[in-house]
Design an enzyme around this catalytic site. Structure first.
Site, short mmCIF file in Angstrom:
data_model
loop_
_atom_site.label_atom_id
_atom_site.label_comp_id
_atom_site.label_asym_id
_atom_site.label_seq_id
_atom_site.Cartn_x
_atom_site.Cartn_y
_atom_site.Cartn_z
N GLU A 90 0.83 -1.21 0.00
CA GLU A 90 0.00 0.00 0.00
C GLU A 90 0.86 1.25 0.00
OE1 GLU A 90 -0.59 -2.67 1.86
OE2 GLU A 90 -2.36 -3.23 0.74
N ASN A 96 0.22 -7.38 -4.39
CA ASN A 96 -0.47 -6.51 -5.34
C ASN A 96 0.47 -5.46 -5.91
OD1 ASN A 96 -0.56 -5.35 -2.53
ND2 ASN A 96 -1.17 -3.58 -3.72
N ASP A 102 -6.33 -5.68 -5.42
CA ASP A 102 -5.40 -5.97 -4.33
C ASP A 102 -5.47 -7.44 -3.91
OD1 ASP A 102 -3.61 -5.88 -2.26
OD2 ASP A 102 -4.84 -4.68 -0.93
#
Lengths: 217, 633
Positions: free
Chosen positions: B219, B303, B345
Site C-alpha cells: 500500500e 499486489n 489488491d
C-alpha cells in the site's frame, strides 16, 4: 523534502496534482480564502507545549485557545478535504477519517490534543509513531485548511474548552469542591530541597544546573 | 478530482449488524450445526503424499509451517478424534502486547519461543520447569515510526529456528538472529528503509545455510523483493526484486515460464507505464516453501501499487505472481501471475503447499495455492503449468478460467475506475482467503483452510506518490457475501478442485490451520472460538471460546512428560481490524483485543497443573537458570 507527484498515468490527474502540489510551495495569495485569513505567528504556536508545563501546574497556556482561522469557512474546509486526499492523509487515516494505519480523526480520542492549534502542530511537526511532518511540504494556510477539515469531522475539542480538555474535563460536568482549579491547597509553586550536598570536590563549578524557584541561596 | 464522493459515515446501529440468519442485536449461534459433509464428495484423495522432508522432529515445532512443504501437519496422534473432546487448558502465557498475534510459537529443545507484535519482543519459556517461566527476554527496540507504516496492524508472522539461532524480522526492516541459549543478539541486518513506508512482517524461511526474507508495503509504493541471508552472519547473499529489469528480478537463461503471457524480455518494466514499476510493490510478505529434490523455493508477490489500476495500464509483472527460484542462486525458474493487472489488491502471497498428487492417472509434483482472488490452484511445481483452477470461495470478479492461457476471465463490470463507486465486488481486497496458512494431511490428501465470504463496494481515487505516505487510492467498504457468514473452514480436494465439506462461521476465520495424524484439524475464529474438527467428516469435535479473537497459528508438540500439547495465541488484530468503522466485519460483540497464548492437553494435564503442584520441587526452586541474564535492552 522533494515531492514527486509522479506516476499518474492519467494526464488530467497528473496536471491537477502538479498544480495542487506546485501550489504548496508558493501559494500565498492564490485564493480569496488565503488572502483574507491571518494566521497565528510562529511565536504564538511555539508557545504551545506538547506536554504539561513543569513546575507551573496552574499556568494556563492561552495560546491553546487560538482557533483555526478557517474553522467556519466552507470553501477552506472543502479545500482541506481535497488536500486530505491528495496528500495521502486518507491512505493512513481512511477516506472517511475513521483511521487505519493512523488513528481515527473523527472520534474524541486525541493522543496529542484535539484543539485546533494542537492538531496544527501535529500535522506540521509530525509525531513519532509514524505520522509524517508536513511543515516542509505544506504552507501554513494549507495546514490550517486541513485542520478545518478535521474540525468539520466533529471529534475535535472546541477552543472554548481549552482549559478543560487538558485534564479530561467535560463541559458542564460537576466538580468536587476540593478539585476546583482555584482550590487553595492546589500546589502552585514548586518546592525544591533547600540544598543538595555537593559530593564533587571541585570548589567552583556546581554539577547541578541552576533551577528556577526558591532554591537559589 | 473535484467530484470526490465519500461514503456516508456509518453510525453504529444494531440493525446494520450482519447476518439475516440472526436477528439484530442477539448473540450469534454456534455454527456447529452447520457442519455437514458435502453431498457425494469423497473425504479422501487416494495416493496423495506430501513432499515435506526434512521435517522438524515430530515433538517440536521449529518453523512456522513445520516443514519445507508448508503442510503444518504433525505426526503426533495422542490427541485424536476419540479423545479430543477432553481437551482443556493446561497453561497460559500473556506477552503484554495487544496488537494482532499472527505468529505460531516455536518449540525447540523443551523451550517455547513466543514473539510479540511491535515492539517485536521475543520470549523463551522454559518447558522443563513448572509454570513454564521466562528463561530470557529479547527486546530489539524497533523504530516506533514503523507502527504508522504497517498497513495491516503491527504484526509479525513469526520466527524461524536454525543452527541454534532464532531468526525473525522487525517491523522496521531489520532481520535479527538471537542465540537460542542466551537470548543475546547474534546479528542484525538492515534490509530496508522504514521511512519509505517499507516494513517487514513475514516469517523468515530457512533452507540450508540461507535464511529467506521479504518486505511488506504493497500500500506504500515500495519496490518489493525477496533476499537470502547467511544464517550464521546475516550477510545478504542475493536479492531478487519483484519488478524491474530481468537482472533486477533475477531472471536469466534458466527462466522457463509455462505461459506465453509471461515470456519475453524485461517484462518487469515493459508491462508498466514508464517508471511506474519503481514503486510498483510486489512485496513479499507471505510464505515460502521448498522442494529439496528440485532445489526450488516457491513464494508469491503482493499486489501492484498504487491500488488504482487505471494509473498503471498493463499486466504489471511480476506483481501478484508465484515464483519458483533456485534456492542457491535466487535465479527464477518459472513464474505464474495469478491476477494480471491486479485491480482489487488480490496479491499472490498465500502459502504454496507442496504435494504429490495423482492427476489423470499420473503422480504429479504440484503446489496447491488458495489465492486471495478466490481461485484454488493446483500447479505443476516443475513447470508452472496450472493443472486445476476453481473458486474455493464466493467470487464474482471472474466469469471463468481460461486453461489455455492460464488466466482468469475478468468480468468487465467488476473493474474499478476512478471516482466511480463500484458495488458488490467479491472477494474484497483481503480476498477469498488471506495470508492465514492452510494445512494438508497425507492421511486424507486434503487441504484445510480458513476462508472468507466477503464482498466490497469500492471507489478508486487516484493517488500520488509521496514518499513516507501510502500509494494507495482504494476507498472501500466490506460486508458479508451471500449467506451472511463472514468465515468458513473448508476441506479442499486439490485434485478435483472441489470443496469436500465446510463449516460456516459467523465471524471471520483468519487463523492458521493445524493438521495431525490423530485425524484432527484445528482452527480458530476472529471472535475467539478455537475448534477441533474431524479431518474426514468435518464434524466439530471440540470448541472453546478464548479470551480474544484468534488470528494466530496453532501448533502441536510433545512435552518433557511425553504428552501431546496444542498451542494457539489468541489476540485479534490484523488486516480486518485496523479500520474503526468496519462494523459489518466486527459487530458489537466482537472481541476488544488482548493477548493470551493457550496451551491445551487432554484433561488439561501437565507438569504444572493439577493437584500437588504447589509442593513440587520445581515450583519452590528459587535458583535462577544459568542463562537468566539473557535480557537485552
Amino acid at each position: 523534502m522533494n515531492l514527486r507527484p509522479i506516476h499518474s498515468a492519467i494526464g488530467i490527474a497528473a496536471l491537477a496534482l502538479l498544480s495542487a502540489l506546485g501550489g504548496c510551495k508558493h501559494s500565498q495569495g492564490g485564493s480569496t480564502t488565503t488572502r483574507t485569513a491571518s494566521f497565528p505567528s510562529d511565536d504564538l504556536i511555539g508557545a504551545v507545549p506538547l506536554g504539561q508545563v513543569a513546575g507551573e501546574p496552574a499556568r494556563v497556556v492561552t495560546a491553546l485557545s487560538i482557533d483555526d482561522p478557517y474553522h467556519d469557512n466552507r470553501q477552506a474546509i472543502q479545500q482541506g478535504k481535497q488536500l486530505y486526499i491528495s496528500m495521502n492523509c486518507a491512505g493512513c487515516h481512511a477516506y472517511n477519517g475513521k483511521g487505519n494505519m493512523g488513528p481515527d480523526l473523527t472520534d474524541a480520542e486525541w493522543r496529542y490534543g484535539g484543539l485546533p492549534i494542537q492538531i496544527y502542530e501535529t500535522i506540521r511537526d509530525g509525531r513519532p509513531q509514524g505520522m509524517p511532518a508536513w511543515g516542509a511540504t505544506l504552507p501554513p494556510d494549507e495546514i490550517w485548511k486541513l485542520v478545518a477539515y478535521i474540525q468539520s469531522l466533529g471529534g475535535t475539542v472546541s477552543v472554548s474548552d481549552y482549559e478543560h480538555a487538558r485534564q479530561g474535563d467535560q463541559p458542564g460536568e460537576q466538580v468536587a469542591p476540593e478539585a476546583q482549579a482555584d482550590a487553595q491547597f492546589a500546589p502552585t509553586t514548586p518546592i525544591f530541597p533547600a540544598s543538595i550536598p555537593d559530593t564533587t570536590q571541585k570548589p567552583s563549578s556546581s554539577p547541578t544546573p541552576a533551577k528556577p524557584g526558591n532554591r537559589k541561596p | 478530482m473535484t467530484a470526490l464522493s465519500y461514503p456516508s459515515r456509518i453510525k453504529f446501529a444494531c440493525s446494520v449488524v450482519l447476518i439475516t440468519a440472526i436477528s439484530s442485536c442477539t448473540r450469534p449461534q454456534l455454527p456447529v450445526s452447520e457442519s455437514r459433509p458435502y453431498e457425494g464428495a469423497s473425504g479422501r484423495v487416494t495416493g496423495a503424499t506430501l513432499n515435506s522432508a526434512p521435517n522438524d522432529p515430530a515433538g517440536e515445532w521449529r518453523s512456522q509451517a513445520h516443514d519445507y512443504a508448508n503442510t503444518r501437519y504433525s505426526t503426533l496422534d495422542q490427541i485424536n478424534t476419540e479423545n479430543v473432546a477432553k481437551l482443556r487448558v493446561a497453561w497460559t502465557f500473556s506477552d503484554g502486547t495487544l496488537n494482532g498475534h499472527e505468529a505460531a510459537p516455536l518449540v525447540v529443545d523443551n523451550t517455547m519461543y513466543v514473539v510479540t507484535p511491535f515492539p517485536d519482543i521475543l520470549y523463551a519459556l522454559d518447558l522443563t520447569r513448572a509454570g513454564e517461566p521466562i528463561k530470557w527476554t529479547f527486546k530489539p527496540n524497533p523504530a516506533p515510526m514503523a507502527k504508522g507504516k504497517a498497513c495491516c496492524d503491527t504484526v509479525t508472522r513469526g520466527v524461524a529456528y536454525a543452527n541454534g539461532k532464532l531468526i525473525y524480522n522487525l517491523l522496521d526492516d531489520h532481520t535479527v538472529a538471537v542465540d537460542a541459549k542466551t537470548g543475546k543478539e547474534a546479528w542484525r541486518t538492515k534490509m530496508g528503509n522504514v521511512e519509505t513506508g517499507e516494513t517487514m512482517t513475514m516469517a523468515p524461511f530457512v533452507v540450508g545455510n540461507k535464511v529467506l526474507v521479504g518486505d511488506s508495503g504493497g500500500e506504500m509504493g515500495v519496490w518489493g523483493w525477496i533476499a537470502a541471508l547467511d544464517v550464521n552472519s546475516g550477510k545478504e547473499l542475493w536479492r531478487a526484486y519483484s519488478t524491474g529489469s530481468d537482472q533486477q528480478v533475477r531472471i536469466g537463461d534458466d527462466f522457463k515460464p509455462f505461459y506465453a503471457r509471461m515470456k519475453g524480455k524485461d517484462l518487469g518494466t515493459s508491462t508498466w507505464p514508464a517508471d511506474m514499476w519503481k514503486h510498483g510493490a510486489g512485496s513479499v510478505w507471505g510464505w515460502i516453501s521448498y522442494d529439496p529434490q528440485l532445489n526450488l523455493i516457491y513464494y508469491g508477490t503482493s499486489n501492484p501499487s498504487p491500488r488504482v489500476p487505471d494509473q498503471r495500464p498493463g499486466d504489471n509483472l511480476w506483481t501478484s505472481t508465484i515464483f519458483a527460484r533456485d534456492a542457491d542462486t535466487g535465479m527464477a525458474r518459472w513464474a505464474y501471475q495469478t491476477t494480471p493487472h491486479d485491480r482489487w489488491d488480490y496479491d499472490a502471497v498465500n502459502e504454496d503447499i507442496l504435494m504429490d498428487l495423482p492427476i489423470n492417472g499420473q503422480v504429479r509434483k504440484v503446489l496447491v495455492h488458495l489465492d486471495r482472488n478466490a481461485y484454488g490452484y493446483t500447479i505443476d511445481r516443475v513447470t508452472g503449468e496450472v493443472l486445476q483452477a476453481a473458486p474455493f470461495a464466493y467470487q464474482n470478479w471472474s466469469t471463468g478460467f481460461d486453461m489455455k492461457t492460464g488466466t482468469p476471465i475478468v468480468d468487465p463490470d467488476k473493474e474499478p475506475h476512478p471516482n466511480v463507486k463500484l458495488v458488490n465486488v467479491c472477494p474484497p481486497d483481503i480476498g477469498g482467503k488471506d495470508w492465514q496458512p492452510s494445512a494438508a494431511s497425507p492421511r486424507t490428501g486434503l487441504v484445510y483452510a480458513d476462508i472468507f465470504n466477503i464482498c466490497m463496494d469500492v471507489t478508486d481515487i487516484e493517488a500520488s506518490y509521496i514518499p513516507s505516505s501510502p500509494f494507495d487510492g482504494m476507498d472501500m467498504k466490506r460486508y458479508p457475501a451471500p449467506g451472511g457468514n463472514l468465515g468458513e473452514f473448508i476441506a479442499w480436494n486439490p485434485v478435483t478442485g472441489k470443496k469436500v465439506w465446510g463449516i460456516k462461521e459467523i465471524y471471520m476465520t483468519m487463523s492458521g490451520v493445524l493438521a495431525t495424524a490423530g485425524d484432527v484439524v484445528f482452527y480458530g475464529t476472529a471472535d475467539g472460538w478455537f475448534r477441533a474438527v474431524d479431518a474426514r467428516s468435518g464434524k466439530v469435535l471440540w470448541s472453546q471460546k478464548l479470551g480474544s479473537g484468534i488470528i494466530g497459528q496453532p501448533i502441536t508438540f510433545l512435552g518433557l512428560d511425553h504428552r501431546q500439547y496444542i498451542a494457539i495465541s489468541a489476540g485479534v488484530g490484523g488486516a480486518a481490524t485496523v479500520r474503526a468503522d468496519e462494523i459489518a466485519l466486527r459487530p458489537y460483540d466482537f472481541p476488544a483485543g488482548g493477548n493470551t497464548l493457550y496451551v491445551f492437553s487432554i484433561n488439561g494435564d501437565s507438569m504444572s497443573s493439577g493437584p500437588g503442584q504447589m509442593t513440587s520441587k520445581d515450583n519452590v526452586s528459587t535458583t535462577q537458570p544459568e542463562t537468566g541474564n539473557g535480557t537485552q535492552h
